[in-house]
Design a protein around this motif. Sequence first.
Motif, PDB file in Angstrom:
ATOM      1  N   THR A 105     -13.423 -78.073 142.265  1.00 53.37           N
ATOM      2  CA  THR A 105     -13.675 -79.418 143.114  1.00 53.37           C
ATOM      3  C   THR A 105     -12.497 -79.174 144.116  1.00 53.37           C
ATOM      4  O   THR A 105     -12.725 -79.406 145.397  1.00 53.37           O
ATOM      5  CB  THR A 105     -13.800 -80.769 142.291  1.00 53.37           C
ATOM      6  OG1 THR A 105     -14.722 -80.420 141.428  1.00 53.37           O
ATOM      7  CG2 THR A 105     -14.100 -81.646 143.326  1.00 53.37           C
ATOM      8  N   PHE A 106     -11.505 -78.870 143.748  1.00 52.99           N
ATOM      9  CA  PHE A 106     -10.281 -79.169 144.519  1.00 52.99           C
ATOM     10  C   PHE A 106     -10.323 -78.025 145.607  1.00 52.99           C
ATOM     11  O   PHE A 106     -10.042 -78.089 146.714  1.00 52.99           O
ATOM     12  CB  PHE A 106      -8.713 -79.149 143.796  1.00 52.99           C
ATOM     13  CG  PHE A 106      -7.552 -79.354 144.415  1.00 52.99           C
ATOM     14  CD1 PHE A 106      -7.594 -80.337 145.277  1.00 52.99           C
ATOM     15  CD2 PHE A 106      -6.608 -78.351 144.412  1.00 52.99           C
ATOM     16  CE1 PHE A 106      -6.177 -80.547 146.118  1.00 52.99           C
ATOM     17  CE2 PHE A 106      -5.632 -78.474 145.164  1.00 52.99           C
ATOM     18  CZ  PHE A 106      -5.307 -79.532 146.091  1.00 52.99           C
ATOM     19  N   GLY A 107     -10.527 -76.606 144.939  1.00 47.88           N
ATOM     20  CA  GLY A 107     -10.638 -75.634 145.703  1.00 47.88           C
ATOM     21  C   GLY A 107     -11.793 -75.540 146.938  1.00 47.88           C
ATOM     22  O   GLY A 107     -11.449 -75.298 147.790  1.00 47.88           O
ATOM     23  N   LYS A 108     -13.020 -76.362 146.530  1.00 46.07           N
ATOM     24  CA  LYS A 108     -13.936 -76.335 147.574  1.00 46.07           C
ATOM     25  C   LYS A 108     -13.562 -77.278 148.559  1.00 46.07           C
ATOM     26  O   LYS A 108     -13.843 -77.277 149.903  1.00 46.07           O
ATOM     27  CB  LYS A 108     -15.121 -76.949 146.992  1.00 46.07           C
ATOM     28  CG  LYS A 108     -15.923 -76.022 145.747  1.00 46.07           C
ATOM     29  CD  LYS A 108     -16.450 -74.920 146.840  1.00 46.07           C
ATOM     30  CE  LYS A 108     -17.566 -75.110 147.925  1.00 46.07           C
ATOM     31  NZ  LYS A 108     -18.219 -74.210 148.768  1.00 46.07           N
ATOM     32  N   HIS A 109     -12.621 -78.453 148.273  1.00 48.30           N
ATOM     33  CA  HIS A 109     -12.376 -79.323 149.524  1.00 48.30           C
ATOM     34  C   HIS A 109     -11.004 -78.734 150.208  1.00 48.30           C
ATOM     35  O   HIS A 109     -11.545 -79.025 151.397  1.00 48.30           O
ATOM     36  CB  HIS A 109     -11.530 -80.555 148.446  1.00 48.30           C
ATOM     37  CG  HIS A 109     -10.805 -81.510 149.420  1.00 48.30           C
ATOM     38  ND1 HIS A 109     -11.380 -82.312 150.137  1.00 48.30           N
ATOM     39  CD2 HIS A 109      -9.225 -81.728 149.865  1.00 48.30           C
ATOM     40  CE1 HIS A 109     -10.640 -83.071 151.179  1.00 48.30           C
ATOM     41  NE2 HIS A 109      -9.379 -82.532 150.499  1.00 48.30           N
ATOM     42  N   CYS A 270      -8.552 -89.196 139.415  1.00 38.09           N
ATOM     43  CA  CYS A 270      -9.784 -88.593 139.960  1.00 38.09           C
ATOM     44  C   CYS A 270     -10.829 -88.277 139.015  1.00 38.09           C
ATOM     45  O   CYS A 270     -10.642 -88.394 137.809  1.00 38.09           O
ATOM     46  CB  CYS A 270      -9.299 -87.525 140.682  1.00 38.09           C
ATOM     47  SG  CYS A 270      -8.936 -85.990 139.713  1.00 38.09           S
ATOM     48  N   SER A 271     -11.988 -87.881 139.646  1.00 39.67           N
ATOM     49  CA  SER A 271     -13.012 -87.600 138.828  1.00 39.67           C
ATOM     50  C   SER A 271     -13.561 -86.331 139.607  1.00 39.67           C
ATOM     51  O   SER A 271     -14.221 -86.435 140.466  1.00 39.67           O
ATOM     52  CB  SER A 271     -14.385 -88.602 138.925  1.00 39.67           C
ATOM     53  OG  SER A 271     -15.454 -87.875 138.142  1.00 39.67           O
ATOM     54  N   ALA A 272     -13.232 -85.187 138.737  1.00 39.48           N
ATOM     55  CA  ALA A 272     -13.452 -83.637 139.571  1.00 39.48           C
ATOM     56  C   ALA A 272     -15.094 -83.737 139.453  1.00 39.48           C
ATOM     57  O   ALA A 272     -15.660 -83.160 140.376  1.00 39.48           O
ATOM     58  CB  ALA A 272     -12.988 -82.778 138.856  1.00 39.48           C
ATOM     59  N   ILE A 273     -15.626 -83.889 138.445  1.00 39.84           N
ATOM     60  CA  ILE A 273     -17.146 -83.962 138.227  1.00 39.84           C
ATOM     61  C   ILE A 273     -17.948 -84.724 139.329  1.00 39.84           C
ATOM     62  O   ILE A 273     -18.962 -84.469 139.947  1.00 39.84           O
ATOM     63  CB  ILE A 273     -17.563 -84.134 136.902  1.00 39.84           C
ATOM     64  CG1 ILE A 273     -18.955 -83.500 136.654  1.00 39.84           C
ATOM     65  CG2 ILE A 273     -17.595 -85.623 136.701  1.00 39.84           C
ATOM     66  CD1 ILE A 273     -19.524 -83.526 135.129  1.00 39.84           C
ATOM     67  N   GLU A 274     -17.423 -85.858 139.733  1.00 35.89           N
ATOM     68  CA  GLU A 274     -17.954 -86.692 140.750  1.00 35.89           C
ATOM     69  C   GLU A 274     -17.368 -86.535 142.172  1.00 35.89           C
ATOM     70  O   GLU A 274     -17.639 -87.210 143.048  1.00 35.89           O
ATOM     71  CB  GLU A 274     -17.872 -88.334 140.222  1.00 35.89           C
ATOM     72  CG  GLU A 274     -18.555 -88.413 139.019  1.00 35.89           C
ATOM     73  CD  GLU A 274     -18.640 -89.949 138.639  1.00 35.89           C
ATOM     74  OE1 GLU A 274     -17.960 -90.661 139.403  1.00 35.89           O
ATOM     75  OE2 GLU A 274     -19.468 -90.089 137.799  1.00 35.89           O
ATOM     76  N   ASN A 275     -16.383 -85.650 142.226  1.00 31.67           N
ATOM     77  CA  ASN A 275     -15.556 -85.449 143.555  1.00 31.67           C
ATOM     78  C   ASN A 275     -15.063 -86.648 144.172  1.00 31.67           C
ATOM     79  O   ASN A 275     -15.095 -86.962 145.405  1.00 31.67           O
ATOM     80  CB  ASN A 275     -16.625 -84.646 144.778  1.00 31.67           C
ATOM     81  CG  ASN A 275     -15.930 -84.079 145.681  1.00 31.67           C
ATOM     82  OD1 ASN A 275     -14.514 -84.113 145.559  1.00 31.67           O
ATOM     83  ND2 ASN A 275     -16.672 -83.706 146.913  1.00 31.67           N
ATOM     84  N   ARG A 276     -14.401 -87.479 143.268  1.00 28.33           N
ATOM     85  CA  ARG A 276     -13.730 -88.597 143.826  1.00 28.33           C
ATOM     86  C   ARG A 276     -12.201 -88.641 143.669  1.00 28.33           C
ATOM     87  O   ARG A 276     -11.829 -88.087 142.435  1.00 28.33           O
ATOM     88  CB  ARG A 276     -14.188 -89.860 143.062  1.00 28.33           C
ATOM     89  CG  ARG A 276     -15.738 -90.403 143.502  1.00 28.33           C
ATOM     90  CD  ARG A 276     -16.213 -91.686 143.011  1.00 28.33           C
ATOM     91  NE  ARG A 276     -16.433 -91.594 141.556  1.00 28.33           N
ATOM     92  CZ  ARG A 276     -15.464 -92.404 140.727  1.00 28.33           C
ATOM     93  NH1 ARG A 276     -14.118 -93.042 141.174  1.00 28.33           N
ATOM     94  NH2 ARG A 276     -15.933 -92.147 139.453  1.00 28.33           N
ATOM     95  N   GLY A 277     -11.517 -89.168 144.545  1.00 28.52           N
ATOM     96  CA  GLY A 277     -10.043 -89.058 144.421  1.00 28.52           C
ATOM     97  C   GLY A 277      -9.332 -87.504 144.837  1.00 28.52           C
ATOM     98  O   GLY A 277      -8.128 -87.451 144.728  1.00 28.52           O
ATOM     99  N   ILE A 278     -10.050 -86.837 145.077  1.00 27.02           N
ATOM    100  CA  ILE A 278      -9.708 -85.155 145.226  1.00 27.02           C
ATOM    101  C   ILE A 278      -8.640 -85.277 146.782  1.00 27.02           C
ATOM    102  O   ILE A 278      -7.805 -84.545 146.660  1.00 27.02           O
ATOM    103  CB  ILE A 278     -10.842 -84.216 145.233  1.00 27.02           C
ATOM    104  CG1 ILE A 278     -11.636 -84.248 143.995  1.00 27.02           C
ATOM    105  CG2 ILE A 278     -10.285 -82.842 145.656  1.00 27.02           C
ATOM    106  CD1 ILE A 278     -10.769 -84.038 142.761  1.00 27.02           C
TER     107      ILE A 278
END
Length: 358
Positions: A105-109, A270-278
């Motif tokens: 998720t972080f990498g995609k961001h 953060c919630s990596a699975i919900e893409n929040r806080g990234i």
Amino acid sequence: MAKSKKTALQETDGVSISEITNKDSIKKLNKKRHTNIDTEALITSILNKDIAALSRAITLVESKNPKHLNKANAIIKACLPHANKSVRIGITGVPGVGKSTFIETFGKHLTNLGKRVAVLAIDPSSSLTKGSILGDKTRMEALVRDKNAYIRPSASGDSLGGVARKTRETITLCEAAGFDVIIIETVGVGQSETTVHSMVDFFLLLKLAGAGDELQGIKRGIIEMADAIVINKADGDNLKAAKLAKTEFTRALHLYPEKASNWQPKVTVCSAIENRGISSIWNIISDYVKTTTKNNYFNAKRNEQNKYWLIQTIEQQLKADFFNNPKIKEELQKQLKLIGNNKTTPFAAADYLLNLNT
């Protein structure tokens, strides 16, 4: 019939299973593997951002074959002037904390921001079989297919500290290939899982709420090295516990002395699975880079790391030379038999072998 979706194991076109079971195909593959390596061509391709060349160079660098050492060193030396232009991030955490999901998720961001991201995923090796699964790509399927991302799984082997034997050199090659952000995922957390700290700019520690980790924040060790603590899986019923853990860790971090970087470690959820806080995590890292660049700590830390790796490289080479010495190999087996028969001690045997090498 609808075309089946490719998995991360099939992210690029290549030979099919039926083809590689053909004897003629196997011969061709083996012949190609034994072709002399054109070092200059490999270097040129790496600098031209050729991922296949990068992968081949990393394999060469990781090789324990003494014949590959000179070529590997030549490639690293040629790549050095083109390195040191990335932000190096170490990510660690206990098994089950969600490192792979977070990194994807972080990498995609980051790639969405126009960054080129290399992920060096260190996979634990079995102490019995010496094998590793190297399955990180299967857990980052979206990132694997991203043209601006590169994922390289490596076995930890007999290396301690949560990294592989040649992770430091691999960073240099990835930087020369034009990657802006290098992410190193360690095998897990323990008191020896700190070597990654000596090769990255920013050390990120992933934590879980409600797992008894809050009290660990008061103890010295891995947390003392963290530049940020991220409480992952802050979603659903766990959101309240994650916010409480954030408060506890924030309080604990204030008990530590001020860092030489003048940076106060941050705690976030953060919630990596919900893409929040990234996005806020990348903002924290960016603030750290700005702060430490301004006060010259960023470059000073890298210089100290280079000195540390000089000593480490000398130690590794001396160890390799010692155990690859034919005379030592022969005498070592004799000493092991003597120890097994209680005719000598490990200390006396070690002293005898070391004196043979002088």
